[in-house]
Design an enzyme around this catalytic site. Structure first.
Site, PDB file in Angstrom:
ATOM      1  N   SER A 197      70.122  47.883  84.702  1.00 37.75           N
ATOM      2  CA  SER A 197      69.550  46.829  84.955  1.00 37.75           C
ATOM      3  C   SER A 197      68.266  46.929  85.856  1.00 37.75           C
ATOM      4  CB  SER A 197      70.186  46.014  86.213  1.00 37.75           C
ATOM      5  OG  SER A 197      70.606  46.793  86.949  1.00 37.75           O
ATOM      6  N   ASP A 254      67.606  42.079  95.719  1.00 35.20           N
ATOM      7  CA  ASP A 254      69.008  41.480  95.667  1.00 35.20           C
ATOM      8  C   ASP A 254      69.770  42.581  96.282  1.00 35.20           C
ATOM      9  OD1 ASP A 254      69.419  43.036  93.471  1.00 35.20           O
ATOM     10  OD2 ASP A 254      69.524  41.614  92.097  1.00 35.20           O
ATOM     11  N   HIS A 284      68.956  45.591  93.799  1.00 38.55           N
ATOM     12  CA  HIS A 284      67.620  46.066  92.965  1.00 38.55           C
ATOM     13  C   HIS A 284      66.458  45.951  93.977  1.00 38.55           C
ATOM     14  CE1 HIS A 284      70.402  44.360  89.988  1.00 38.55           C
ATOM     15  NE2 HIS A 284      69.981  45.500  89.417  1.00 38.55           N
TER      16      HIS A 284
END
Length: 373
Positions: free
Chosen positions: A44, A334, A337
């Site tokens: 991600s 977040d 990340h």
């Protein structure tokens, strides 16, 4: 928009035919000498939208993800704006590469490269099982092979090989193998199977196999990032911290994994007789931000900009989340990340740094011409 390299070639050739110069013409540029492709593999941290096309919970396609992206809309990037591949692509002067699963990745767009990354994956195939339908690393490598067949149909085998050899490759994985596998639940299968040091050794061995497969598929300029400070991200703080201290077990995992990754890459380069692989010690870069955020222009390194609960670290960012007004003031966007601004500082180090990028930085790497004999 400026002409693509291919269009420029046709204009140049047409000009020469019309005016019929008598002296020996300068050889016209070839597409493989004027075009730099970029390929991305991983999780991600570098996914730019592949998971949008999959039935999985590991997605970032809802607001306020993408709030600072040029469109101000979610794109599948786990960021408020650009992620690391975007910023590297800007530095090397290519158009944004598309997710491999994007149906619009066809024709001339293929020559820019592709992003094969998928949120939730790890080095190991059993990492991220809770996310169900994600593109695990063996499938990412298979897609890279399929990509080459598609490009061969466009420009032929010889030019495709040159395109791949000259391309820049970024690979980022490993963090999920700890957070979403080994430490996912108490007494997880992998934690029963391995003590932490042995698990790290196992991961490094499997990662080496992945890197060698990339090499076999033609990659010759590969940036390999380590994990971040796994015990210091807002989600882990929300679950394990009382006063903002990092979780020692996950920090130990990062401190064991990252130096061994550097050693493994150095051994591979020695074996191959060239600096094919470059490591970026993102763990130490992030720890600089965490230990002294104000020195880098951040206000906080513990609270995520978008989330809920302690440190804004619980769950993904959603339209109902608490959202900070100034994303640039946060190290983390977040719970896991980095913010776009943190990504920019990381990419700056990748290009011009000397302390955390080994054996050479990206500016130096891109100046070299790795061509197989």
């Amino acid at each position: 928009m400026s002409c693509s390299p291919l269009v420029s070639i046709f204009i140049f050739l047409a000009f020469g035919l019309v005016f019929g110069a008598k002296k020996s013409p300068t050889p016209s540029p070839k597409i493989e000498n004027t075009h730099r492709a970029f390929f991305v593999f991983g999780d991600s941290l570098v996914d730019n939208g592949n998971n949008n096309f999959l039935a999985t919970s590991a997605r970032a396609d809802s607001p306020p993800y993408g709030i600072d992206y040029p469109t101000h809309r979610p794109t599948g990037r786990f960021s408020n704006g650009y992620n690391i591949p975007d910023l590297i692509g800007q530095h090397i002067g290519i158009d944004p590469i598309l997710p491999y699963l994007d149906p619009s990745l066809t024709g001339q767009k293929l020559l820019n490269g592709a992003n094969f990354a998928s949120a939730g994956i790890g080095i190991l195939n059993d990492t991220g099982v809770q996310f169900a339908n994600i593109v695990r690393m063996p499938s990412q490598l298979q897609d890279f092979e399929k990509y080459q067949y598609r490009v061969t149909d466009l420009i032929g085998a010889e030019k495709t090989k040159k395109l791949i050899n000259d391309a820049l490759v970024l690979i980022t994985c490993g963090g999920n193998d700890f957070v979403n596998n080994y430490y996912l639940v108490p007494n997880s299968l992998r934690s029963i199977q391995y003590e932490l040091p042995a698990y790290v050794t196992f991961l490094i061995s499997e990662y080496q196999n992945i890197l060698m497969r990339l090499y076999e598929l033609g990659a010759r300029k590969v940036i390999v990032t380590g994990t971040g400070p796994l015990g210091c991200v807002p989600t882990i703080l929300a679950l394990h911290s009382k006063k903002g201290e990092c979780a020692p077990d996950l920090q130990q995992a990062a401190e064991l994994f990252n130096p061994q990754l550097v050693d493994m890459v150095n051994s591979l380069n020695k074996k191959l007789g060239n600096n094919v692989f470059v490591t970026v010690e993102t763990n130490y870069l992030h720890m600089n931000f965490i230990n002294n955020p104000k020195a880098f222009g951040f206000e906080t390194s513990t609270n995520a900009c978008c989330g809920q609960g302690p440190y804004n670290g619980l769950g993904l960012c959603t339209p109902l989340s608490s959202l900070c007004p100034n994303r640039d003031a946060h190290v983390f966007w977040d719970g896991y990340h980095p913010s776009e601004r943190a990504n920019r500082l990381i990419v700056k180090e990748i290009f011009s740094g000397s302390k955390y990028v080994k054996p050479l930085n990206l500016s130096t790497l891109m100046a070299l011409d790795f061509i197989e004999a």
